[in-house]
Enzyme design. Structure first.
Site, short mmCIF file in Angstrom:
data_model
loop_
_atom_site.label_atom_id
_atom_site.label_comp_id
_atom_site.label_asym_id
_atom_site.label_seq_id
_atom_site.Cartn_x
_atom_site.Cartn_y
_atom_site.Cartn_z
N GLU A 143 -0.46 0.25 -3.15
CA GLU A 143 0.80 -0.03 -3.68
C GLU A 143 1.23 1.04 -4.27
O GLU A 143 0.81 2.25 -4.39
CB GLU A 143 1.06 -0.98 -5.05
CG GLU A 143 0.29 -1.03 -5.55
CD GLU A 143 0.51 -2.14 -6.91
OE1 GLU A 143 0.58 -3.36 -6.63
OE2 GLU A 143 0.53 -2.04 -8.16
N CYS A 144 2.81 1.83 -4.01
CA CYS A 144 2.63 2.55 -3.84
C CYS A 144 2.38 3.92 -3.88
O CYS A 144 2.10 4.56 -2.10
CB CYS A 144 3.88 2.72 -5.21
SG CYS A 144 5.06 4.08 -6.19
#
Length: 466
Positions: free
Chosen positions: A341-342
């Protein structure tokens, strides 16, 4: 101390000094010999790092967007176990919640859900008598504000006694002290918030000096007494979590004891402690490693966690560690389950940019590039919805998540539609797979425990194939 003594430090707006004062009070309580636990309201990763640095123990998040009343109270009770007193730090302005137009998921909402007394930090810079009008508005905006007192920040020691007297006489709320202007103890910020604790020179010495100052200017004995007035919170494990913990699938996961590699270093440091707690309770062994400093992934792993952080600030080092990039690329191509994520998602691209727009090599598992944008691309809570079947082995129709990034991608993914709560904006995102999720949104597993359970089940299945 008996029960669960606690109070919240909130403020009228961001930039009012919440984190600095919270850390100073945490340090002062520790210097008195108390066992202290701390919590951050909302999805912030950086402020809890400062709390943890003071406490030499993990700080946790409490977020009423992600979790219902029962789960939020359970997570507080679990985090407070074995400590004498708990301090919660609010988020943004006290009443600021979803979409900027609701108190849901605000510091006020958390105080209400956990029945926690609140001390409002008031930045008095540029004010004197007007401070009373400011405080009066916060006290009266909600019939039960939970505000039990105030701390006057950046207050002149000469003016303080008179202002304290006026506040207490006219508003009937206690003033727990003041904080003088402390320019030498300020915390610097950058694009995602405060700089990281390791980047602040002589941080321990600064917090000790701050605590010594607050011992003189705050009424700490009275704050401790306020904390003792908080009612006990029953910490009952939520039914959804209990079902997972007792399920046949979890029994199989525990038997498989999957080793999960966790990227954790200067570049990848945005980690919810309760995510790791849930994975561990479900049977995982978490094995930290550094994509910057280690040459390869840990041995005998069945899963990989690439959470967010600052890969853009360490792009050259990540690019230069070719053996790590090649090892991750090969393992993912071989089917290693992965949650990215991210910042971790950016790292999986063919290339990703640093803050100046220079391109560096990622692992190459995604055919595209992550690039710098001139402003905050996504910010705030989102609801993720999908109609695709088989993601993480189950039908995850809806997930609550959060985004905060100045980067975008040529291949954000199409598995989910992200919608802003109370708004009409929506967009497609995330590469949803049977064995993982790759995308910009940050996930909090207690919001949807099936995510953690489904991921670990895939890890055990992958381990059985090796």
């Amino acid at each position: 101390m008996m029960g669960q003594p606690r109070f919240m430090l909130a403020a009228g707006a961001s930039g009012s000094g919440k984190t600095l004062i919270t850390c100073g009070i945490l340090q002062a309580l520790r210097m008195r010999g108390l066992g202290v636990s701390s919590f951050k309201c909302g999805p912030d990763y950086i402020d809890p790092m400062f709390h943890s640095r003071v406490l030499k123990a993990k700080s946790r998040n409490l977020d009423t967007f992600f979790t219902d009343r029962e789960t939020t109270r359970y997570l507080f009770a679990e985090g407070a176990k074995g400590t004498d007193i708990s301090v919660m730090e609010g988020v943004m302005g006290y009443y600021d919640g979803l979409g900027g137009i609701s108190t849901k998921a605000s510091a006020y909402d958390l105080a209400d859900v956990t029945e926690t007394p609140v001390v409002l930090i008031v930045n008095t810079k540029g004010m004197s008598l007007s401070v009373l009008a400011f405080i009066k508005g916060f006290l009266e905006y909600r019939e039960e504000s939970h505000i039990a007192g105030v701390i006057l920040n950046q207050m002149s020691p000469m003016l303080y006694p008179e202002v304290k007297k006026l506040v207490e006489e006219e508003l009937g709320v206690r003033v727990y002290g003041y904080v003088p202007k402390l320019s030498e103890l300020s915390l610097d910020s950058r694009h995602l918030g405060l700089v990281l604790p390791d980047e602040v020179q002589d941080l321990e010495e600064k917090f000790t000096l701050l605590a010594e100052t607050l011992e003189k200017s705050l009424e700490l004995d009275a704050l401790i007494a306020l904390a003792k007035s908080a009612p006990e919170v029953e910490g009952v494990c939520p039914a959804a979590v209990r079902r997972l913990l007792d399920s046949p699938e979890t029994v199989r996961v525990r038997a498989g004891k999957p080793r999960i590699a966790l990227a954790k270093d200067e570049a990848f440091c945005f980690i919810y402690e309760d995510n790791l707690k849930l994975l561990t309770e479900l049977g995982a062994e978490i094995v930290p490693f550094s994509p910057i400093h280690d040459q390869k992934l840990p041995e005998d792993i069945q899963g990989l966690l690439l959470y967010g952080g600052y890969p853009e600030l360490f792009a050259e080092e990540l690019d230069g560690n070719r053996s790590m990039r090649e090892d991750i690329a090969a393992k993912l191509r071989a089917g290693l389950p992965c949650m990215a994520e991210c910042g971790g998602f950016m790292y999986l691209h063919e290339s990703f940019e640093d803050m100046e727009g220079n391109a560096f090599a990622g692992t190459g598992n995604l055919a595209g590039k992550a690039f710098r944008t001139p402003k905050l691309t996504r910010f705030g809570y989102i609801a993720l919805q999908t109609e695709e079947e088989g993601i993480l082995g189950s039908g995850l129709s809806e997930i609550r998540a959060h985004e905060f990034h100045y980067f975008d991608s040529t291949c954000c993914g199409e598995a989910f539609e992200a919608k802003k709560p109370l708004r009409k904006r929506s967009w497609r995102c995330i590469h949803g797979k049977k064995n993982g999720l790759w995308g910009f949104p940050h996930l909090y597993y207690y919001a949807r425990p099936e995510i953690a359970a489904g991921f670990l089940a895939e890890c055990v299945e992958f381990g059985g194939k090796e």
